[in-house]
Scaffold this motif. Sequence first.
Motif, PDB file in Angstrom:
ATOM      1  N   GLY A 137       0.824  -1.204   0.000  1.00  0.00           N
ATOM      2  CA  GLY A 137       0.000   0.000   0.000  1.00  0.00           C
ATOM      3  C   GLY A 137       0.855   1.249   0.000  1.00  0.00           C
ATOM      4  N   LEU A 138       0.519   2.191  -0.858  1.00  0.00           N
ATOM      5  CA  LEU A 138       1.264   3.443  -0.980  1.00  0.00           C
ATOM      6  C   LEU A 138       0.318   4.630  -0.936  1.00  0.00           C
ATOM      7  CD1 LEU A 138       3.677   2.476  -3.906  1.00  0.00           C
ATOM      8  CD2 LEU A 138       4.334   2.834  -1.525  1.00  0.00           C
ATOM      9  N   VAL A 139       0.792   5.735  -0.401  1.00  0.00           N
ATOM     10  CA  VAL A 139       0.082   7.007  -0.464  1.00  0.00           C
ATOM     11  C   VAL A 139       1.048   8.037  -1.017  1.00  0.00           C
ATOM     12  CG1 VAL A 139      -1.091   8.832   0.808  1.00  0.00           C
ATOM     13  CG2 VAL A 139      -1.391   6.462   1.508  1.00  0.00           C
ATOM     14  N   LEU A 140       0.723   8.602  -2.171  1.00  0.00           N
ATOM     15  CA  LEU A 140       1.534   9.647  -2.788  1.00  0.00           C
ATOM     16  C   LEU A 140       0.731  10.938  -2.789  1.00  0.00           C
ATOM     17  CD1 LEU A 140       3.033   7.680  -5.820  1.00  0.00           C
ATOM     18  CD2 LEU A 140       3.959   7.952  -3.503  1.00  0.00           C
ATOM     19  N   SER A 141       1.425  12.067  -2.731  1.00  0.00           N
ATOM     20  CA  SER A 141       0.731  13.330  -2.531  1.00  0.00           C
ATOM     21  C   SER A 141       1.407  14.463  -3.282  1.00  0.00           C
ATOM     22  CB  SER A 141       0.705  13.653  -1.030  1.00  0.00           C
ATOM     23  OG  SER A 141       0.021  14.843  -0.769  1.00  0.00           O
ATOM     24  N   ARG A 142       0.597  15.394  -3.748  1.00  0.00           N
ATOM     25  CA  ARG A 142       1.087  16.596  -4.418  1.00  0.00           C
ATOM     26  C   ARG A 142       0.238  17.787  -3.983  1.00  0.00           C
ATOM     27  NH1 ARG A 142       4.319  15.889  -9.043  1.00  0.00           N
ATOM     28  NH2 ARG A 142       3.744  17.980  -9.688  1.00  0.00           N
ATOM     29  N   THR A 143       0.785  18.990  -4.183  1.00  0.00           N
ATOM     30  CA  THR A 143       0.011  20.197  -3.917  1.00  0.00           C
ATOM     31  C   THR A 143      -0.500  20.767  -5.239  1.00  0.00           C
ATOM     32  OG1 THR A 143       2.008  21.564  -4.014  1.00  0.00           O
ATOM     33  CG2 THR A 143       1.315  20.775  -1.848  1.00  0.00           C
ATOM     34  N   VAL A 144      -1.576  21.541  -5.145  1.00  0.00           N
ATOM     35  CA  VAL A 144      -2.136  22.213  -6.304  1.00  0.00           C
ATOM     36  C   VAL A 144      -2.720  23.542  -5.845  1.00  0.00           C
ATOM     37  CG1 VAL A 144      -4.362  21.034  -6.088  1.00  0.00           C
ATOM     38  CG2 VAL A 144      -3.670  21.964  -8.300  1.00  0.00           C
ATOM     39  N   ASP A 145      -2.516  24.576  -6.607  1.00  0.00           N
ATOM     40  CA  ASP A 145      -3.029  25.908  -6.273  1.00  0.00           C
ATOM     41  C   ASP A 145      -4.353  26.166  -6.985  1.00  0.00           C
ATOM     42  OD1 ASP A 145      -0.913  26.682  -4.601  1.00  0.00           O
ATOM     43  OD2 ASP A 145       0.308  27.296  -6.313  1.00  0.00           O
ATOM     44  N   VAL A 146      -5.246  26.849  -6.275  1.00  0.00           N
ATOM     45  CA  VAL A 146      -6.518  27.277  -6.853  1.00  0.00           C
ATOM     46  C   VAL A 146      -6.570  28.797  -6.723  1.00  0.00           C
ATOM     47  CG1 VAL A 146      -9.022  27.080  -6.755  1.00  0.00           C
ATOM     48  CG2 VAL A 146      -7.594  25.094  -6.195  1.00  0.00           C
ATOM     49  N   PRO A 147      -6.157  29.524  -7.764  1.00  0.00           N
ATOM     50  CA  PRO A 147      -6.110  30.984  -7.677  1.00  0.00           C
ATOM     51  C   PRO A 147      -7.512  31.585  -7.597  1.00  0.00           C
ATOM     52  CG  PRO A 147      -4.784  30.141  -9.515  1.00  0.00           C
ATOM     53  CD  PRO A 147      -5.665  29.030  -9.053  1.00  0.00           C
ATOM     54  N   GLY A 148      -7.579  32.769  -7.020  1.00  0.00           N
ATOM     55  CA  GLY A 148      -8.859  33.469  -6.967  1.00  0.00           C
ATOM     56  C   GLY A 148      -8.980  34.317  -5.728  1.00  0.00           C
ATOM     57  N   GLU A 149     -10.056  35.071  -5.677  1.00  0.00           N
ATOM     58  CA  GLU A 149     -10.304  35.942  -4.540  1.00  0.00           C
ATOM     59  C   GLU A 149     -10.470  35.120  -3.268  1.00  0.00           C
ATOM     60  OE1 GLU A 149     -13.537  39.399  -3.173  1.00  0.00           O
ATOM     61  OE2 GLU A 149     -13.650  38.452  -5.157  1.00  0.00           O
ATOM     62  N   GLY A 150      -9.785  35.542  -2.228  1.00  0.00           N
ATOM     63  CA  GLY A 150      -9.869  34.845  -0.952  1.00  0.00           C
ATOM     64  C   GLY A 150      -8.894  33.700  -0.804  1.00  0.00           C
ATOM     65  N   ALA A 151      -7.975  33.558  -1.751  1.00  0.00           N
ATOM     66  CA  ALA A 151      -7.041  32.435  -1.696  1.00  0.00           C
ATOM     67  C   ALA A 151      -6.175  32.467  -0.438  1.00  0.00           C
ATOM     68  CB  ALA A 151      -6.157  32.426  -2.944  1.00  0.00           C
ATOM     69  N   ALA A 152      -5.872  33.677   0.044  1.00  0.00           N
ATOM     70  CA  ALA A 152      -4.999  33.799   1.211  1.00  0.00           C
ATOM     71  C   ALA A 152      -5.751  33.646   2.525  1.00  0.00           C
ATOM     72  CB  ALA A 152      -4.270  35.138   1.190  1.00  0.00           C
ATOM     73  N   ALA A 153      -7.061  33.741   2.483  1.00  0.00           N
ATOM     74  CA  ALA A 153      -7.852  33.641   3.714  1.00  0.00           C
ATOM     75  C   ALA A 153      -7.977  32.187   4.150  1.00  0.00           C
ATOM     76  CB  ALA A 153      -9.239  34.238   3.496  1.00  0.00           C
ATOM     77  N   THR A 154      -7.986  31.974   5.433  1.00  0.00           N
ATOM     78  CA  THR A 154      -8.136  30.619   5.947  1.00  0.00           C
ATOM     79  C   THR A 154      -9.251  30.587   6.982  1.00  0.00           C
ATOM     80  OG1 THR A 154      -6.442  30.990   7.643  1.00  0.00           O
ATOM     81  CG2 THR A 154      -5.725  30.010   5.561  1.00  0.00           C
ATOM     82  N   ALA A 155      -9.926  29.481   7.045  1.00  0.00           N
ATOM     83  CA  ALA A 155     -10.979  29.294   8.027  1.00  0.00           C
ATOM     84  C   ALA A 155     -10.374  28.854   9.355  1.00  0.00           C
ATOM     85  CB  ALA A 155     -11.984  28.252   7.542  1.00  0.00           C
ATOM     86  N   GLU A 156     -10.926  29.347  10.430  1.00  0.00           N
ATOM     87  CA  GLU A 156     -10.470  28.959  11.758  1.00  0.00           C
ATOM     88  C   GLU A 156     -10.813  27.492  12.004  1.00  0.00           C
ATOM     89  OE1 GLU A 156      -8.192  29.932  14.631  1.00  0.00           O
ATOM     90  OE2 GLU A 156      -9.086  31.703  13.705  1.00  0.00           O
ATOM     91  N   LEU A 157      -9.838  26.731  12.467  1.00  0.00           N
ATOM     92  CA  LEU A 157     -10.111  25.335  12.776  1.00  0.00           C
ATOM     93  C   LEU A 157     -11.087  25.259  13.939  1.00  0.00           C
ATOM     94  CD1 LEU A 157      -9.173  22.395  12.021  1.00  0.00           C
ATOM     95  CD2 LEU A 157      -7.722  22.552  14.056  1.00  0.00           C
ATOM     96  N   PRO A 158     -12.196  24.554  13.781  1.00  0.00           N
ATOM     97  CA  PRO A 158     -13.153  24.438  14.888  1.00  0.00           C
ATOM     98  C   PRO A 158     -12.495  23.821  16.117  1.00  0.00           C
ATOM     99  CG  PRO A 158     -14.142  23.690  12.846  1.00  0.00           C
ATOM    100  CD  PRO A 158     -12.687  23.879  12.560  1.00  0.00           C
ATOM    101  N   ALA A 159     -12.929  24.239  17.269  1.00  0.00           N
ATOM    102  CA  ALA A 159     -12.382  23.708  18.511  1.00  0.00           C
ATOM    103  C   ALA A 159     -12.673  22.224  18.632  1.00  0.00           C
ATOM    104  CB  ALA A 159     -12.972  24.469  19.700  1.00  0.00           C
ATOM    105  N   ALA A 160     -11.819  21.543  19.352  1.00  0.00           N
ATOM    106  CA  ALA A 160     -12.019  20.121  19.583  1.00  0.00           C
ATOM    107  C   ALA A 160     -13.341  19.887  20.299  1.00  0.00           C
ATOM    108  CB  ALA A 160     -10.873  19.561  20.411  1.00  0.00           C
ATOM    109  N   THR A 161     -14.084  18.909  19.821  1.00  0.00           N
ATOM    110  CA  THR A 161     -15.384  18.605  20.391  1.00  0.00           C
ATOM    111  C   THR A 161     -15.692  17.133  20.199  1.00  0.00           C
ATOM    112  OG1 THR A 161     -17.752  19.123  20.324  1.00  0.00           O
ATOM    113  CG2 THR A 161     -16.572  19.164  18.236  1.00  0.00           C
ATOM    114  N   GLY A 162     -16.587  16.621  21.007  1.00  0.00           N
ATOM    115  CA  GLY A 162     -16.925  15.213  20.888  1.00  0.00           C
ATOM    116  C   GLY A 162     -18.196  14.951  20.116  1.00  0.00           C
TER     117      GLY A 162
END
Length: 324
Positions: free
Chosen positions: A187-212
């Motif tokens: 079993g293998l896992v390979l990974s690459r990055t890809v950019d999606v240009p556009g308005e808001g590209a630099a903005a990030t969503a706050e990670l929700p707090a840990a919850t059960g």
Amino acid sequence: MSLSTRTRTLALTAGAAVLVLTLTACGSDPAGGADGANGKGGMAGMDHGASAAATGTPSAATDGHQGHPMPGTGTATATATAAAAPAAERNGYRLTSAAETLPAGAPAEYRFTVTGPDGRPVTAFATDQTKRMHFYAIRSDLTGFQHLHPEMAADGTWTAPLAALTAGGWRVYASFVPDSGPGKGTGLVLSRTVDVPGEGAAATAELPAATGTATVDGYTVTVEGAPAAGRAGELKVTVTRDGRPVTDLQPYLETFAHLTAFHAGDQAFAHLHPQARAEAGSTGGPTLSFHAELPAGGDWRLFLQFQTGGTLHTVALTLRVAPQ
């Protein structure tokens, strides 16, 4: 999920059959060794993981899996799988794609090829949980999770039909088991990055707090447990609806639940799978017990997928894992 005014930099480097079933996540190991599950009643290469890293530079470290016999009790167990940081190349196998960018706000096709140690496209893949390829996409802030099963052309080119992406940085993961060549059965896992240009590209969503607890489509999923990094720990997942236990979970990819996790801050990837199959026509729930081992402490974003009435549901929540 609200947008934060501050920008969080997340390194783009990472990726039952009974009522109680036991799972294990893949962990990290500097030596890059591996030990997973592929025995009687199990599924080849089902456990995949990737540890934290600071770069997506290709790595020669391994991410392999060897078989264990299945216990006959209906409760599946497995050891933690050692894995290197997510990378485009591993064991001579390489994930290649001409796509460095994808459009925002509309469905897009991501085409890629897996080449083997001989440099040629791999066309022989073993079936792993009913599919020859499991493909994942996640944004740098751990939003936008997608789990797909692309189709392969005769020349070895895979096409993953992605739903609309938001602008920003994304990472994709290809999880597979070669059925020929020197990596056959691994079993293998390979990974690459890809950019999606556009308005808001630099903005990030706050990670929700840990919850059960989290909800999706009228279902409430409750997760109980306090795992520690690098240690086996139980996660008990219970599915209810309107306060009543859900007992009609249907098989999805030969299981009653599919669990994927991404580590906040580096996108380390953990793929938790049951070894026991859910037989066609059977039902499960309301409680599933996961024997999980995550390689690093901190916040992990969990994506639990389950099926009822022919509809697939995906619920996300943040799990806090104690440091080792």
